[in-house]
Design a protein around this motif. Sequence first.
Motif, PDB file in Angstrom:
ATOM      1  N   VAL A 388       0.920  -1.354   0.018  1.00  0.00           N
ATOM      2  CA  VAL A 388       0.045   0.689   0.266  1.00  0.00           C
ATOM      3  C   VAL A 388       1.040   1.107  -0.276  1.00  0.00           C
ATOM      4  N   PRO A 389       0.779   1.829  -1.293  1.00  0.00           N
ATOM      5  CA  PRO A 389       1.342   3.780  -0.957  1.00  0.00           C
ATOM      6  C   PRO A 389       1.487   4.601   0.262  1.00  0.00           C
ATOM      7  N   LEU A 390       1.970   5.174   0.924  1.00  0.00           N
ATOM      8  CA  LEU A 390       1.877   5.183   2.496  1.00  0.00           C
ATOM      9  C   LEU A 390       2.553   7.271   2.297  1.00  0.00           C
ATOM     10  N   ARG A 391       1.696   7.911   2.375  1.00  0.00           N
ATOM     11  CA  ARG A 391       2.488   9.180   2.571  1.00  0.00           C
ATOM     12  C   ARG A 391       2.949   9.003   3.785  1.00  0.00           C
ATOM     13  N   THR A 392       4.229   9.268   4.247  1.00  0.00           N
ATOM     14  CA  THR A 392       4.755   9.000   5.590  1.00  0.00           C
ATOM     15  C   THR A 392       5.610  10.089   5.371  1.00  0.00           C
ATOM     16  N   ALA A 393       6.343  10.390   3.971  1.00  0.00           N
ATOM     17  CA  ALA A 393       7.030  12.110   4.334  1.00  0.00           C
ATOM     18  C   ALA A 393       5.958  13.160   3.864  1.00  0.00           C
ATOM     19  N   ALA A 394       4.795  13.663   4.473  1.00  0.00           N
ATOM     20  CA  ALA A 394       3.827  14.381   4.318  1.00  0.00           C
ATOM     21  C   ALA A 394       3.647  14.965   4.979  1.00  0.00           C
ATOM     22  N   SER A 395       2.819  16.333   5.410  1.00  0.00           N
ATOM     23  CA  SER A 395       3.102  16.974   6.160  1.00  0.00           C
ATOM     24  C   SER A 395       0.978  15.768   7.055  1.00  0.00           C
ATOM     25  N   ILE A 396       0.529  15.577   6.437  1.00  0.00           N
ATOM     26  CA  ILE A 396      -0.097  15.030   6.496  1.00  0.00           C
ATOM     27  C   ILE A 396      -0.604  13.307   6.171  1.00  0.00           C
ATOM     28  N   LEU A 397      -0.181  12.165   6.962  1.00  0.00           N
ATOM     29  CA  LEU A 397      -0.025  11.760   6.980  1.00  0.00           C
ATOM     30  C   LEU A 397      -0.954  10.817   5.891  1.00  0.00           C
ATOM     31  N   GLY A 398      -1.219   9.386   5.415  1.00  0.00           N
ATOM     32  CA  GLY A 398      -2.266   8.694   4.489  1.00  0.00           C
ATOM     33  C   GLY A 398      -2.034   8.170   3.795  1.00  0.00           C
ATOM     34  N   ALA A 399      -2.843   7.793   2.196  1.00  0.00           N
ATOM     35  CA  ALA A 399      -2.531   6.362   1.844  1.00  0.00           C
ATOM     36  C   ALA A 399      -2.835   7.067   0.605  1.00  0.00           C
ATOM     37  N   HIS A 400      -1.784   6.810  -0.455  1.00  0.00           N
ATOM     38  CA  HIS A 400      -1.879   7.634  -1.971  1.00  0.00           C
ATOM     39  C   HIS A 400      -3.134   6.438  -2.890  1.00  0.00           C
ATOM     40  N   SER A 401      -3.043   5.451  -2.183  1.00  0.00           N
ATOM     41  CA  SER A 401      -4.307   4.747  -2.992  1.00  0.00           C
ATOM     42  C   SER A 401      -4.582   3.613  -2.132  1.00  0.00           C
ATOM     43  N   LEU A 402      -5.155   3.284  -2.136  1.00  0.00           N
ATOM     44  CA  LEU A 402      -6.018   2.406  -0.958  1.00  0.00           C
ATOM     45  C   LEU A 402      -6.902   0.844  -1.809  1.00  0.00           C
ATOM     46  N   PRO A 403      -5.701  -0.792  -3.218  1.00  0.00           N
ATOM     47  CA  PRO A 403      -7.112  -0.815  -3.658  1.00  0.00           C
ATOM     48  C   PRO A 403      -6.823  -2.250  -2.237  1.00  0.00           C
ATOM     49  N   VAL A 404      -8.844  -2.344  -2.586  1.00  0.00           N
ATOM     50  CA  VAL A 404      -9.698  -3.430  -1.932  1.00  0.00           C
ATOM     51  C   VAL A 404     -10.306  -4.149  -2.293  1.00  0.00           C
ATOM     52  N   THR A 405     -11.374  -5.198  -1.795  1.00  0.00           N
ATOM     53  CA  THR A 405     -12.136  -6.008  -2.807  1.00  0.00           C
ATOM     54  C   THR A 405     -13.145  -6.567  -1.996  1.00  0.00           C
ATOM     55  N   TRP A 406     -13.589  -7.231  -2.223  1.00  0.00           N
ATOM     56  CA  TRP A 406     -14.396  -8.396  -1.262  1.00  0.00           C
ATOM     57  C   TRP A 406     -15.056  -9.054  -2.253  1.00  0.00           C
ATOM     58  N   ASP A 407     -15.795 -10.085  -1.415  1.00  0.00           N
ATOM     59  CA  ASP A 407     -16.669 -10.253  -2.236  1.00  0.00           C
ATOM     60  C   ASP A 407     -18.169 -10.620  -3.074  1.00  0.00           C
ATOM     61  N   GLY A 408     -18.098 -10.828  -4.322  1.00  0.00           N
ATOM     62  CA  GLY A 408     -19.153 -10.381  -5.198  1.00  0.00           C
ATOM     63  C   GLY A 408     -20.057 -11.586  -3.974  1.00  0.00           C
ATOM     64  N   VAL A 409     -21.707 -10.690  -4.211  1.00  0.00           N
ATOM     65  CA  VAL A 409     -23.471 -11.618  -3.823  1.00  0.00           C
ATOM     66  C   VAL A 409     -22.963 -12.355  -4.618  1.00  0.00           C
TER      67      VAL A 409
END
Length: 409
Positions: A388-409
Amino acid sequence: MQNEPTACPAGRGTAPEPVTIPTGRASGCPFDPAAGLGALRERDPLVRMRYPDGHVGWLATGYATVRSIFADSRFSSRYELLHYPFADIGELPPAPVGDMTGMDAPEHTRFRKLLISKFTVRRMRELTARVEEITTEYLDAMERKGGPVDLVEAFAQPIPALMICELLGVPSVDRDRFQRWTTTMTTQSSDVRAMGEAMAALGAYMGELVAAKQANPTDDLLSDLTTSDLTHEELTGVGAFLLGAGLETTANMISLGTFALLSNPEQLAALRADPALAPQAVEELLRYLTIAHTTVKTAREDVELDDKVIRAGESVTMSMEAANRDPQRFPEPDALDVHRKASGHLAFGHGIHQCLGQQLARVEMQVALPALLNRFPTLRLAVPADEVPLRTAASILGAHSLPVTWDGV
């Protein structure tokens, strides 16, 4: 590479060498502050620090010490008086018009008095129904598309962006382009030129919006402010300030908060099992993550604190992330515990500069996080956690992107 605090053994009558601020996060611990911060806090919650530009000031890491500095009017927040703790960037310019973060009283007081009544708990709660509607719209879109998705782009960014539109009174016909600009400004893949163009377009639009509100006020925050003594330039600056303060922080809290919960299955299960825990869980996530992790103030006169004297003109770097992990204030602070009563944390700061939009941020997180987890019971990361690409060197921490998935119905 993580920087450990540097210090020489103190001989008799010899003061320890000033430290440099620890940076970097240990591999496998994306939510924890730099280990050196905790070591410094245990040694002394207020130590001499050498800044990258050569200035020798202070570093505060203890909860009580940081909170005390926040509440002390003898410390200035003016940018041009501060020394930056992470790099030598030269002398900072004064705060832009409307940027309350870089103001002191009485200028700060003038702006805050005008805005504080617009951000009451009651008024922010009145926006809850709209937050719920927007949240549902984006969850529906995610479900129709199916996984995997980038949660930052598909969910975390749009909710606070559209709520800022509601708050400022951006007409519905303009919201698509407004959101495109904000997305370009906060997306990792945007190039510098595109970000600059988006920032310029948004600034120009904010000026046009203020003029429209002055001519034909509607039921929104900017219209309310047109009856104040703020000039057109000040109104435009306040609008831009609120946009920046309310968009990036909340978007990063939603995405990074989701990542933290997915990485702590027991806490995730507890929140799913008891939705009433949401307000408490949000406070704990704010404490645990402390995405606005560091700030600086400068003494305007000599200040005695923790049996030391901070001289006039000396900058003090305050590590809120270290303070929020202080075991003297929060037992077992390195554990995420959604049952913890984390009130009193410093994620929103403290004192006269405490975040104006904190109640709106709380509403957005208290609605968005449980709704996301309940809609997708099998929600999980779509990549290994260490990818997960994190914003660890920024003044506001976070994730540049957060790939998620789930099981379909």
